[in-house]
Scaffold this active site. Structure first.
Site, PDB file in Angstrom:
ATOM      1  N   THR A  39     -39.094 -11.557  -1.040  1.00 60.56           N
ATOM      2  CA  THR A  39     -37.723 -11.694  -1.529  1.00 60.56           C
ATOM      3  C   THR A  39     -37.019 -12.791  -0.764  1.00 60.56           C
ATOM      4  OG1 THR A  39     -37.564  -9.339  -2.043  1.00 60.56           O
ATOM      5  CG2 THR A  39     -35.480 -10.497  -1.717  1.00 60.56           C
ATOM      6  N   ARG A  87     -39.778  -0.280 -12.681  1.00 59.36           N
ATOM      7  CA  ARG A  87     -39.615  -0.037 -11.238  1.00 59.36           C
ATOM      8  C   ARG A  87     -38.540  -0.989 -10.686  1.00 59.36           C
ATOM      9  NH1 ARG A  87     -39.998  -3.418  -6.387  1.00 59.36           N
ATOM     10  NH2 ARG A  87     -40.622  -2.093  -4.665  1.00 59.36           N
ATOM     11  N   VAL A  88     -37.637  -0.444  -9.903  1.00 58.81           N
ATOM     12  CA  VAL A  88     -36.618  -1.254  -9.238  1.00 58.81           C
ATOM     13  C   VAL A  88     -36.816  -1.108  -7.732  1.00 58.81           C
ATOM     14  CG1 VAL A  88     -34.144  -1.525  -8.814  1.00 58.81           C
ATOM     15  CG2 VAL A  88     -34.971  -1.048 -11.129  1.00 58.81           C
ATOM     16  N   GLY A  89     -36.803  -2.215  -7.036  1.00 60.84           N
ATOM     17  CA  GLY A  89     -36.986  -2.183  -5.586  1.00 60.84           C
ATOM     18  C   GLY A  89     -35.653  -2.126  -4.848  1.00 60.84           C
ATOM     19  N   GLY A  98     -40.064  -2.418  -0.821  1.00 60.37           N
ATOM     20  CA  GLY A  98     -38.739  -1.904  -1.149  1.00 60.37           C
ATOM     21  C   GLY A  98     -38.616  -0.397  -1.024  1.00 60.37           C
TER      22      GLY A  98
END
Ligand code: ASP
Length: 333
Positions: A196, A224-226, A250
Site C-alpha cells: 500500500t 474483501r476489504v483490507g 490488512g
C-alpha cells in the site's frame, strides 16, 4: 531546524511517565524526546513521508504541488496519482486481481483541519481511487462508499474509468476454489503480493493530511476489504498530534485499529518511531507467538518528526522535504 525537547514543556511526573513509555517501546531517550538524532529532514516543513521506496516518486510530486501553491489535500491526492499510475502491480489498476480475476481497489484520504475523511473500497475500473475518496469526503455527507455504489459515484464525478470487469472471471474463481478444496489447502491462507502507498503530509502551516491507496491482497475473495480504506486502521490523522499509515496484512492491522493506535501513542508523548514500534509490540503480544504478522507503520508528528517500523523483514520508507528526498529503513521489531 532543531526542535525544542518535548520534556521542557511537561510537568515532571508526566515527563517521567512518557519517558517510561518511550523506554518500554524500546526507544532511546533522545529519539523519543528530542529531534537531535532524528533522521532525514526532521523538523522541516513542509514534510512528506510515505510507505516503501516507491513512495518517493509520490512524495516528490506532492512536494511540487505544495511548492506550486496547492493545499495539503491536493498534495496527498496528486502525489498518490503518481503511484496509482506507475504500474507497480500493487497500487492502482495494475494491481493483482482478486480470486475472480478482477482488480478491486481500496483508498482513503483524511484531512487534519476539520477532521474530515473519505474512502472507497472494492472499487472497480477507476484509474484514481484516491480522487474518488477525496470526492466522497468533499461532496457527500458520507465517509465511505463501496463496490458498485462507489464506482457509480466516481463515474458521475467524471473520474477516468477503464473497463476491467468480465463475467467469465466468476467462473475462473469458482474453478480456483474447487481446486483449492480438492488440494485441501488452508482456505484462510493469504497470498503475499500486496503493498500500500500511505502518504502523510505536514504543510508549511503545520496542518496535516494523509491518504492511502492499494489493490489489497492479490487473489483475495471478491468483496474483501483490507485495512487501507478503513479510517483508523490503514490511515489516521489528528491535527493536534500527527498522522500514521499502515501497510502489510490488512487483517492484522484492522483488528487493532493500527494507525489510530500509533497516533494515540504519539499523543501520549512517544516519538513517531517509538509509537510505530510500540503499536507493533502491542499487537504481537496478543497474537500467537511466532505468527508472521506483516505489520508496517509509518508516522509523522506535528513537529515534523517521523519514523517507521516493521514486524519482520525490511520496511523502507520515503521522506521528502525542500532540502532532501530519500528512502530510509524503518526499524525492525
Ligand atoms: N494492507 C493492504 C491490505 O491488506 C495490503 C498491503 O499494504 O500490503 O489490503
Amino acid at each position: 531546524m532543531k526542535m525544542k525537547p518535548l520534556s521542557s514543556d511537561l510537568p515532571r511526573r508526566e515527563f517521567l511517565t512518557r519517558a517510561a513509555l518511550a523506554l518500554a517501546a524500546g526507544a532511546t531517550l533522545p529519539a523519543a524526546f528530542g529531534a537531535d538524532n532524528d533522521p532525514a529532514a526532521a523538523g522541516e516543513r513542509p514534510l512528506i513521508v510515505s510507505t516503501w521506496d516507491f513512495g518517493k516518486a509520490s512524495n516528490d510530486a506532492a512536494l511540487k504541488v505544495l511548492l506550486g501553491g496547492g493545499t495539503i489535500l491536493d498534495a496527498v491526492e496528486q502525489g498518490i496519482w503518481v503511484t496509482e499510475s506507475a504500474g507497480i502491480g500493487t497500487v492502482g489498476l495494475s494491481g493483482t486481481p482478486n480470486a475472480a480475476g478482477v482488480v478491486q481497489l481500496d483508498a482513503c484520504i483524511m484531512s487534519g483541519p476539520g477532521h474530515t475523511a473519505g474512502s472507497v473500497a472494492a472499487l472497480e475500473g477507476i484509474r484514481h481511487p484516491i480522487s474518488a475518496a477525496r470526492r466522497v469526503m468533499e461532496k457527500t455527507p458520507h465517509v465511505m462508499l463501496v463496490g458498485e455504489g462507489a464506482r457509480m459515484f466516481a463515474l458521475e464525478e467524471g473520474l477516468e474509468s477503464i473497463e476491467t470487469h468480465a463475467a467469465e472471471h466468476y467462473e475462473a474463481w469458482q474453478k480456483q476454489r474447487a481446486k483449492l478444496k480438492a488440494a485441501a489447502q488452508d482456505p484462510k491462507a493469504t497470498p503475499k503480493n500486496h503493498d500500500t502507498l500511505a502518504l502523510l503530509v505536514l504543510g508549511a502551516d503545520g496542518n496535516i493530511a494523509g491518504g492511502c491507496s492499494t489493490s489489497g491482497l492479490g487473489h483475495k475473495l471478491p468483496g474483501r476489504v483490507g485495512d487501507s480504506p478503513i479510517i483508523g486502521s490503514g490511515l489516521y490523522v489528528d491535527n493536534e498530534v500527527g498522522a500514521a499509515g499502515a501497510t502489510g496484512l490488512g487483517e492484522n492491522v484492522m483488528r487493532f485499529c493500527g494507525s489510530f493506535l500509533v497516533v494515540e501513542y504519539m499523543r501520549q508523548g512517544l516519538h513517531p518511531q517509538a509509537a510505530c514500534q510500540e503499536a507493533i509490540r502491542r499487537i504481537i503480544k496478543q497474537e500467537r507467538p511466532g505468527k508472521q504478522l506483516s505489520l508496517n507503520f509509518v508516522a509523522l508528528d506535528k513537529q515534523g518528526r517521523h519514523g517507521a517500523a516493521t514486524s519482520e523483514g525490511q520496511f523502507p520508507y520515503s521522506v521528502t522535504s525542500k532540502t532532501d528526498s530519500r528512502v530510509q529503513p524503518g526499524a525492525r521489531i
